[in-house]
Design a protein around this motif. Structure first.
Motif, short mmCIF file in Angstrom:
data_model
loop_
_atom_site.label_atom_id
_atom_site.label_comp_id
_atom_site.label_asym_id
_atom_site.label_seq_id
_atom_site.Cartn_x
_atom_site.Cartn_y
_atom_site.Cartn_z
N THR A 64 50.47 0.80 50.79
CA THR A 64 49.50 -0.22 50.43
C THR A 64 48.15 0.05 51.10
O THR A 64 47.10 -0.04 50.46
CB THR A 64 50.00 -1.61 50.84
N LYS A 65 48.17 0.40 52.40
CA LYS A 65 46.93 0.70 53.10
C LYS A 65 46.30 1.98 52.56
O LYS A 65 45.07 2.08 52.46
CB LYS A 65 47.18 0.84 54.60
N ARG A 66 47.11 2.95 52.21
CA ARG A 66 46.61 4.19 51.65
C ARG A 66 45.89 3.92 50.33
O ARG A 66 44.78 4.40 50.10
CB ARG A 66 47.75 5.18 51.44
N PHE A 67 46.49 3.10 49.46
CA PHE A 67 45.88 2.73 48.19
C PHE A 67 44.57 1.97 48.42
O PHE A 67 43.56 2.23 47.76
CB PHE A 67 46.85 1.89 47.35
N SER A 68 44.58 1.04 49.38
CA SER A 68 43.39 0.27 49.69
C SER A 68 42.27 1.18 50.20
O SER A 68 41.10 1.00 49.83
CB SER A 68 43.72 -0.79 50.74
N THR A 69 42.59 2.14 51.02
CA THR A 69 41.59 3.08 51.54
C THR A 69 41.00 3.92 50.42
O THR A 69 39.78 4.12 50.36
CB THR A 69 42.23 4.00 52.61
N ILE A 70 41.85 4.40 49.51
CA ILE A 70 41.37 5.21 48.39
C ILE A 70 40.46 4.37 47.50
O ILE A 70 39.39 4.84 47.06
CB ILE A 70 42.55 5.79 47.59
N MET A 71 40.84 3.12 47.21
CA MET A 71 40.01 2.25 46.37
C MET A 71 38.67 1.94 47.04
O MET A 71 37.62 1.93 46.38
CB MET A 71 40.75 0.94 46.06
N ASN A 72 38.68 1.71 48.34
CA ASN A 72 37.45 1.42 49.07
C ASN A 72 36.51 2.62 49.04
O ASN A 72 35.31 2.48 48.80
CB ASN A 72 37.79 1.03 50.51
N THR A 73 37.06 3.81 49.25
CA THR A 73 36.25 5.03 49.20
C THR A 73 35.71 5.25 47.79
O THR A 73 34.53 5.59 47.61
CB THR A 73 37.09 6.24 49.65
N GLY A 74 36.55 5.06 46.79
CA GLY A 74 36.11 5.24 45.41
C GLY A 74 35.01 4.26 45.03
O GLY A 74 34.05 4.63 44.34
N ALA A 75 35.13 3.01 45.48
CA ALA A 75 34.10 2.02 45.18
C ALA A 75 32.78 2.40 45.84
O ALA A 75 31.71 2.24 45.25
CB ALA A 75 34.55 0.64 45.65
N GLY A 76 32.84 2.93 47.05
CA GLY A 76 31.62 3.38 47.73
C GLY A 76 30.95 4.54 47.01
O GLY A 76 29.73 4.58 46.87
N VAL A 77 31.75 5.48 46.53
CA VAL A 77 31.22 6.63 45.79
C VAL A 77 30.59 6.15 44.48
O VAL A 77 29.48 6.57 44.11
CB VAL A 77 32.32 7.68 45.54
N LEU A 78 31.28 5.28 43.76
CA LEU A 78 30.75 4.75 42.51
C LEU A 78 29.44 3.99 42.75
O LEU A 78 28.48 4.15 41.99
CB LEU A 78 31.77 3.83 41.85
#
Length: 96
Positions: A64-78
């Protein structure tokens, strides 16, 4: 004409107003201040070390934390890409 035989100045100096009258008192005050500075320095170093802590390794995170980290990074890149595109359109787009 009588000369003043008292070698001490008639106006108080900074040392006399602080209650320091001898070289030994100056040395003691200097040592006390040095100890306070060293204590403050060690406290600052400890707090600075606590301020910057390495994050947990990515493999040690729960799914769950791994998914949250990936989504947070992706949102920052976007967000960065959208900002770049808006700035490009506003300032560098060729005018017709």
């Amino acid at each position: 004409m009588e000369l003043n035989s008292n070698p001490t100045p008639t106006t108080p100096t900074a040392a006399n107003t602080n209650g320091i009258n001898s070289l030994e008192e100056i040395r003691n005050r200097k040592d006390a201040l040095r100890q306070q500075i060293d204590k403050s320095d060690s406290n600052i170093r400890q707090l600075w070390g606590q301020l910057f802590v390495k994050p947990e390794p990515f493999s040690a995170l729960t799914p769950t934390k791994r998914f949250s980290t990936i989504m947070n990074t992706g949102a920052g890149v976007l967000d960065g890409i959208i900002l770049g595109w808006k700035l490009y359109r506003k300032y560098w787009k060729k005018k017709k």
